[in-house]
Write a protein that holds these residues in place. Structure first.
Motif, PDB file in Angstrom:
ATOM      1  N   LEU A   1       0.878  -1.312  -0.027  1.00  0.00           N
ATOM      2  CA  LEU A   1       0.013  -0.029  -0.169  1.00  0.00           C
ATOM      3  C   LEU A   1       0.845   1.226  -0.112  1.00  0.00           C
ATOM      4  O   LEU A   1       2.063   1.299   0.481  1.00  0.00           O
ATOM      5  CB  LEU A   1      -0.965   0.080   1.342  1.00  0.00           C
ATOM      6  CG  LEU A   1      -1.922  -1.043   1.197  1.00  0.00           C
ATOM      7  CD1 LEU A   1      -2.468  -0.989   2.858  1.00  0.00           C
ATOM      8  CD2 LEU A   1      -2.855  -1.127   0.124  1.00  0.00           C
ATOM      9  N   ASP A   2       0.301   2.171  -0.705  1.00  0.00           N
ATOM     10  CA  ASP A   2       1.014   3.666  -0.697  1.00  0.00           C
ATOM     11  C   ASP A   2       0.550   4.565   0.616  1.00  0.00           C
ATOM     12  O   ASP A   2      -0.392   5.060   0.340  1.00  0.00           O
ATOM     13  CB  ASP A   2       0.895   4.264  -1.916  1.00  0.00           C
ATOM     14  CG  ASP A   2       1.624   5.418  -2.073  1.00  0.00           C
ATOM     15  OD1 ASP A   2       2.312   5.975  -0.835  1.00  0.00           O
ATOM     16  OD2 ASP A   2       1.519   6.376  -2.958  1.00  0.00           O
ATOM     17  N   LEU A   3       1.013   4.052   1.829  1.00  0.00           N
ATOM     18  CA  LEU A   3       0.510   4.844   3.071  1.00  0.00           C
ATOM     19  C   LEU A   3       0.403   6.510   3.025  1.00  0.00           C
ATOM     20  O   LEU A   3      -0.245   6.933   3.849  1.00  0.00           O
ATOM     21  CB  LEU A   3       1.234   4.140   4.316  1.00  0.00           C
ATOM     22  CG  LEU A   3       1.164   2.759   4.245  1.00  0.00           C
ATOM     23  CD1 LEU A   3       1.850   2.196   5.747  1.00  0.00           C
ATOM     24  CD2 LEU A   3      -0.432   2.260   4.282  1.00  0.00           C
ATOM     25  N   GLU A   4       1.460   7.081   2.124  1.00  0.00           N
ATOM     26  CA  GLU A   4       1.497   8.323   2.134  1.00  0.00           C
ATOM     27  C   GLU A   4       0.136   8.955   1.541  1.00  0.00           C
ATOM     28  O   GLU A   4      -0.236  10.156   1.784  1.00  0.00           O
ATOM     29  CB  GLU A   4       2.493   8.740   1.232  1.00  0.00           C
ATOM     30  CG  GLU A   4       4.094   8.321   1.655  1.00  0.00           C
ATOM     31  CD  GLU A   4       4.464   9.224   3.016  1.00  0.00           C
ATOM     32  OE1 GLU A   4       3.950  10.363   3.026  1.00  0.00           O
ATOM     33  OE2 GLU A   4       4.848   8.574   4.056  1.00  0.00           O
ATOM     34  N   LYS A   5      -0.702   8.351   0.881  1.00  0.00           N
ATOM     35  CA  LYS A   5      -1.791   8.439   0.201  1.00  0.00           C
ATOM     36  C   LYS A   5      -3.196   8.199   1.013  1.00  0.00           C
ATOM     37  O   LYS A   5      -4.059   8.418   0.737  1.00  0.00           O
ATOM     38  CB  LYS A   5      -1.930   7.782  -0.893  1.00  0.00           C
ATOM     39  CG  LYS A   5      -0.888   8.530  -2.159  1.00  0.00           C
ATOM     40  CD  LYS A   5      -1.260   7.607  -3.503  1.00  0.00           C
ATOM     41  CE  LYS A   5      -0.289   8.032  -4.624  1.00  0.00           C
ATOM     42  NZ  LYS A   5      -0.495   7.438  -5.794  1.00  0.00           N
ATOM     43  N   VAL A   6      -2.749   7.666   2.379  1.00  0.00           N
ATOM     44  CA  VAL A   6      -4.024   7.461   3.152  1.00  0.00           C
ATOM     45  C   VAL A   6      -3.709   8.445   4.191  1.00  0.00           C
ATOM     46  O   VAL A   6      -2.930   8.586   4.824  1.00  0.00           O
ATOM     47  CB  VAL A   6      -3.595   6.030   3.887  1.00  0.00           C
ATOM     48  CG1 VAL A   6      -4.753   5.650   4.831  1.00  0.00           C
ATOM     49  CG2 VAL A   6      -3.762   4.676   2.476  1.00  0.00           C
TER      50      VAL A   6
ATOM     51  N   LEU B   1      -7.110  -1.057  -1.730  1.00  0.00           N
ATOM     52  CA  LEU B   1      -7.374  -2.365  -1.359  1.00  0.00           C
ATOM     53  C   LEU B   1      -8.169  -3.196  -2.577  1.00  0.00           C
ATOM     54  O   LEU B   1      -7.767  -4.361  -2.737  1.00  0.00           O
ATOM     55  CB  LEU B   1      -8.149  -2.452  -0.046  1.00  0.00           C
ATOM     56  CG  LEU B   1      -7.498  -2.229   1.392  1.00  0.00           C
ATOM     57  CD1 LEU B   1      -8.422  -2.274   2.599  1.00  0.00           C
ATOM     58  CD2 LEU B   1      -6.378  -3.424   1.420  1.00  0.00           C
ATOM     59  N   LYS B   2      -9.092  -2.702  -3.140  1.00  0.00           N
ATOM     60  CA  LYS B   2      -9.886  -3.175  -4.151  1.00  0.00           C
ATOM     61  C   LYS B   2      -8.921  -3.373  -5.444  1.00  0.00           C
ATOM     62  O   LYS B   2      -8.982  -4.530  -5.822  1.00  0.00           O
ATOM     63  CB  LYS B   2     -10.918  -2.437  -4.654  1.00  0.00           C
ATOM     64  CG  LYS B   2     -12.018  -1.987  -3.573  1.00  0.00           C
ATOM     65  CD  LYS B   2     -12.986  -1.101  -4.327  1.00  0.00           C
ATOM     66  CE  LYS B   2     -14.423  -0.995  -3.390  1.00  0.00           C
ATOM     67  NZ  LYS B   2     -15.232  -0.060  -3.408  1.00  0.00           N
ATOM     68  N   ASN B   3      -7.978  -2.676  -5.839  1.00  0.00           N
ATOM     69  CA  ASN B   3      -6.806  -3.038  -6.800  1.00  0.00           C
ATOM     70  C   ASN B   3      -6.027  -4.152  -6.333  1.00  0.00           C
ATOM     71  O   ASN B   3      -5.847  -4.775  -7.375  1.00  0.00           O
ATOM     72  CB  ASN B   3      -6.187  -1.687  -7.109  1.00  0.00           C
ATOM     73  CG  ASN B   3      -6.746  -0.478  -7.789  1.00  0.00           C
ATOM     74  OD1 ASN B   3      -8.010  -0.711  -8.245  1.00  0.00           O
ATOM     75  ND2 ASN B   3      -6.508   0.733  -7.510  1.00  0.00           N
ATOM     76  N   LEU B   4      -5.556  -4.100  -5.208  1.00  0.00           N
ATOM     77  CA  LEU B   4      -4.705  -5.025  -4.602  1.00  0.00           C
ATOM     78  C   LEU B   4      -5.564  -6.602  -4.576  1.00  0.00           C
ATOM     79  O   LEU B   4      -5.082  -7.574  -5.007  1.00  0.00           O
ATOM     80  CB  LEU B   4      -4.313  -5.046  -3.251  1.00  0.00           C
ATOM     81  CG  LEU B   4      -2.948  -4.263  -3.140  1.00  0.00           C
ATOM     82  CD1 LEU B   4      -2.568  -4.010  -1.667  1.00  0.00           C
ATOM     83  CD2 LEU B   4      -1.936  -4.919  -3.886  1.00  0.00           C
TER      84      LEU B   4
END
Length: 197
Positions: free
Chosen positions: A118-123, A137-140
């Motif tokens: 996950l790109d946690l900077e975007k969360v 999450l959907k993409n993963l």
């Protein structure tokens, strides 16, 4: 998660009760962690407010003493930074907790592995909302589906609709498999009976 939703999925009532009990325990643990963090935040705020009051009193009594005023300014800056650092730490803890909850809800088999992708900077967290996590999450789940389990709760019974769970020809049903095993057993008994004659 509601009891009726699980019952509507065809899960038996005993399993539903067990799942609800586990879910309730997770919620209680999460609430306890949140309450502890909020209490720590409130305690720190009381101390910060007390320090500010003390500094205001010192500043009043300092008069024209320039050096003392500079020390007070330094203390005020340090006090403000401590409060900001604590607030940032608390926000980060809330973000981590919400991410872990979302991974558990998405049935991640290995939450650490999924989290690493996950790109946690975007969360970010805005109150009770987690922004920027659902789409990732959907993409993963689409691209790396093997990292996620099925939506079936643990303890639910799997139903075999075709194939042979005992091995053998996957095109045969379980009844065919039992019939084949019985035929093999009958042949072996006949062979042994012939050898004994």
């Amino acid at each position: 998660m509601k009891k009726q939703e699980l019952l509507d999925l065809g899960i038996d009532e005993e399993t539903v009760k067990a799942v609800i009990a586990i879910h309730a325990k997770d919620i209680q643990e999460a609430n306890a962690k949140t309450a502890a963090a909020e209490q720590a935040r409130d305690d720190l705020q009381v101390r910060v407010d007390g320090y500010d009051d003390q500094l205001a009193e010192i500043k009043k009594s300092a008069g024209d003493n320039e050096e003392l005023k500079n020390q007070i300014k330094d203390l005020q800056s340090a006090n403000k930074k401590t409060a900001e650092d604590y607030q940032n730490k608390l926000t980060e803890q809330q973000k981590e907790f919400r991410i872990e909850s979302a991974l558990r809800d998405a049935n991640a088999k290995n939450p650490k592995a999924v989290k690493a992708l996950l790109d946690l900077e975007k969360v970010s967290v805005d109150g009770d909302n987690v922004i920027g996590l659902d789409d990732q999450l959907k993409n993963l789940q689409e691209s790396e589906g093997y990292l996620f389990g099925d939506k079936q709760p643990s303890g639910a019974k799997k139903v075999f609709t075709q194939g042979n769970p005992a091995g053998g020809n996957p095109d045969k049903g379980i009844g065919d498999a039992i019939s084949d095993k019985n035929s093999n057993l009958t042949e072996k008994l006949a062979e042994n009976a012939n050898k004994g004659e």
